[in-house]
Motif scaffolding. Structure first.
Motif, mmCIF file in Angstrom:
data_model
loop_
_atom_site.group_PDB
_atom_site.id
_atom_site.type_symbol
_atom_site.label_atom_id
_atom_site.label_comp_id
_atom_site.label_asym_id
_atom_site.label_seq_id
_atom_site.Cartn_x
_atom_site.Cartn_y
_atom_site.Cartn_z
ATOM 1 N N ARG A 192 0.823 -1.208 0.000
ATOM 2 C CA ARG A 192 0.000 0.000 0.000
ATOM 3 C C ARG A 192 0.868 1.274 0.000
ATOM 4 O O ARG A 192 0.474 2.296 -0.572
ATOM 5 C CB ARG A 192 -0.917 -0.003 1.216
ATOM 6 N N ALA A 193 2.019 1.227 0.639
ATOM 7 C CA ALA A 193 2.873 2.413 0.706
ATOM 8 C C ALA A 193 3.431 2.796 -0.660
ATOM 9 O O ALA A 193 3.819 3.957 -0.883
ATOM 10 C CB ALA A 193 4.016 2.184 1.693
ATOM 11 N N ARG A 194 3.459 1.853 -1.584
ATOM 12 C CA ARG A 194 4.042 2.102 -2.909
ATOM 13 C C ARG A 194 3.009 2.561 -3.943
ATOM 14 O O ARG A 194 3.354 2.849 -5.084
ATOM 15 C CB ARG A 194 4.744 0.835 -3.410
ATOM 16 N N LEU A 195 1.736 2.595 -3.556
ATOM 17 C CA LEU A 195 0.695 2.982 -4.499
ATOM 18 C C LEU A 195 0.677 4.489 -4.717
ATOM 19 O O LEU A 195 0.997 5.269 -3.817
ATOM 20 C CB LEU A 195 -0.676 2.525 -3.999
ATOM 21 N N HIS A 196 0.259 4.901 -5.929
ATOM 22 C CA HIS A 196 0.060 6.315 -6.244
ATOM 23 C C HIS A 196 -1.420 6.641 -6.101
ATOM 24 O O HIS A 196 -2.275 5.765 -6.096
ATOM 25 C CB HIS A 196 0.534 6.620 -7.659
ATOM 26 N N GLU A 197 -1.716 7.921 -6.021
ATOM 27 C CA GLU A 197 -3.100 8.354 -5.887
ATOM 28 C C GLU A 197 -3.861 8.104 -7.190
ATOM 29 O O GLU A 197 -3.280 8.048 -8.273
ATOM 30 C CB GLU A 197 -3.145 9.843 -5.510
ATOM 31 N N SER A 198 -5.171 7.933 -7.068
ATOM 32 C CA SER A 198 -6.036 7.733 -8.225
ATOM 33 C C SER A 198 -5.947 8.936 -9.174
ATOM 34 O O SER A 198 -6.007 10.086 -8.725
ATOM 35 C CB SER A 198 -7.482 7.549 -7.758
#
Length: 533
Positions: A192-198
């Protein structure tokens, strides 16, 4: 999609592991001197985790629509993972008294809040990254995580039980699947920490189009509230009736009413899940081509039509000796259903746990249903509050040993005979239930995304979904068990999901929009996705 799906899968594992082990925990965390009341207490704790989910959906939906999808992912996964690990550290009732089940309720509340914020965020996150033409296919993977989470916890339980043995697992080994969640927590936080915003949210934010109060906008504007209510009382509640009955309540039913060994139940369920999971992806793909509404409505009506016959078939396939005894030598209970001595008060059942405080008639009903024995009421004898008759023998009052001996002499088995279990039939029924659940659930996420505008999408999806799943679904095992105890029929609990399915199917048929997109705001938001551009 993969990052979101894996994180959500781990979170479903955390949430369902408690339900799968409720039978074991009931004897440890709750007062041990009344097994049925302890089981009801454990199921009540299960329901608490579900009932609190709408509040989590409202809180995290509001925050997700105001501040972004990504950050809510991190918060919810930490809340869920940490509380699951702590469930494995709970003290027993003998060591801590009432504090043990109070702590259990607190942790279940935290889990419910976390799941309430998880689903809507994951659905919106994937949907706002993909093409509308592939939305059903890609979100169906997310829908399958609920099933895969159940499968994962089932496999872990089976492996632990096999490795340490049934007795050790019952005593302390049930804690291991909870403690193992710390590994999943670490992986989930990293993902989850590596995800970018929508991209849709980022664009709305840069253009100043974010809702100032998405919860108020969703609930105070009739155009939005109307869609929320229609979704709630059709596909949301209807999906819950199908999914939680055919994938979750059936586990309790096979162990309690049919008396099939737990390891066999989990093995068959695991195979059924593995075979059934691809159905989710296929039906999601199909919904992109022929529409989503009628696939879901068909699944809801199939639930109403087929689930009771299938549960009846589970009894005959799993414990034929029980069916034979029920037909040949039926049990009658001499009691007045209207008398104070035989009334079943749910609050009294949970608060008055000591067997000496229980009415004899209530204890008799609990004993019979707990052993999968149906009974019919007849007038009382000799002014006694309760008496049981079977095979020409009448036992006055309630005596567990005397009841057990009389039932055994009449041919009622204590456990299902492994040599007579029709494993193939049970497996086919479980697969059929999985497919029907997939019909109602696979394209639900895509449909809900297309129902609401992007500025309030997180809130508008989470709130009705978790009322349906949390209230209607979370109470299903508890209400079904309560109905069974009250009526004296092991299949009586099925009237709850069947009735719910009929109502939801009718509402959905009449009021649900059939088109793939229902608002200009939704179309505009879709036009902002990179794939559409």
């Amino acid at each position: 999609m993969l990052a979101s799906t894996l994180g959500t899968l781990f979170e479903w594992y955390d949430f369902f592991i408690y339900g799968s082990l409720a039978v074991f925990m009931s004897a440890i965390i709750f007062p041990p001197d009344n097994p049925m009341v302890s089981l009801l207490g454990a199921l009540a704790a299960l329901a608490v985790g579900f009932v609190i989910r709408p509040l989590g959906g409202a809180i995290f939906g509001y925050l997700g629509d105001r501040f972004g999808r990504k950050y809510m992912f991190l918060v919810t996964v930490v809340m869920m993972g940490a509380s699951t690990v702590l469930l494995g550290c709970l003290p027993s009732y003998s060591a801590a008294g009432n504090l043990s089940w109070i702590l259990l309720l607190v942790l279940r509340v935290i889990q419910g809040l976390a799941v309430g914020g998880e689903y809507g965020g994951a659905v919106v996150y994937i949907s706002e990254h993909c093409s509308p033409k592939r939305r059903g296919l890609l979100t169906s993977w997310l829908q399958s995580t609920c099933m895969l989470g159940l499968l994962a916890c089932t496999v872990v339980i089976v492996l632990c039980r096999t490795a340490i043995g049934p007795d050790a697992f019952k005593a302390w080994g049930w804690r291991v699947p909870f403690l193992a969640s710390i590994v999943l927590l670490s992986i989930s936080v990293y993902i989850r920490a590596r995800l970018h915003e929508s991209p849709v949210f980022s664009r709305m934010k840069s253009q100043g189009r974010l809702s100032k109060n998405p919860l108020r906008e969703a609930l105070s504007q009739w155009s939005n509230l109307k869609l929320i209510l229609i979704a709630l009382f059709s596909i949301n509640a209807g999906t819950v009736a199908s999914f939680y009955t055919g994938q979750f309540y059936v586990v309790i039913f096979l162990q309690q009413a049919v008396a099939v060994d737990q390891s066999l139940v989990y093995n068959l369920l695991s195979i059924a899940f593995l075979i059934g999971v691809p159905t989710y992806v296929f039906l999601g793909w199909l919904s992109d081509r022929i529409g989503r509404k009628w696939i879901m409505i068909a699944g809801i009506f199939l639930t109403a039509l087929t689930f009771r016959p299938m549960f009846e078939s589970l009894i005959s396939a799993g414990n034929p000796a029980l069916v034979e005894a029920t037909i040949a030598k039926p049990v009658t209970l001499h009691a007045s259903t209207n008398s104070e001595d035989c009334s079943f008060s749910l609050g009294a059942a949970l608060l008055s746990s000591h067997p000496d405080n229980k009415k004899a008639c209530v204890k008799a009903k609990q004993y019979l249903v707990q052993h999968g024995v149906n009974f019919t009421y007849v007038p009382p004898v000799n002014g006694l509050p309760v008496a049981m008759s079977v095979n020409g023998q009448t036992i006055s009052g309630f005596d567990a040993k005397a009841y057990g001996a009389a039932l055994q002499s009449a041919g009622y088995p204590e456990k299902a005979d492994p040599a007579r279990i029709n494993r193939t039939k049970i497996l086919l029924i479980l697969i059929a239930m999985t497919v029907i659940a997939a019909m109602t659930y696979a394209s639900l996420a895509a449909y809900l995304v297309e129902l609401f505008p992007a500025r309030i999408r997180y809130t508008a999806i989470s709130f009705p979904y978790h009322i349906g799943a949390g209230i209607f679904g979370g109470l299903l095992p508890f209400i079904a068990t309560y109905l069974t105890l009250s009526v004296g029929d092991v299949l009586a609990g099925l009237w709850y999901p069947i009735g719910l399915s009929v109502i939801c199917g009718i509402v959905g048929t009449i009021f649900l929009p059939s088109g793939p997109r229902t608002s200009a705001a939704t179309s505009a938001a879709d036009a902002n996705t990179p794939t559409a551009q």
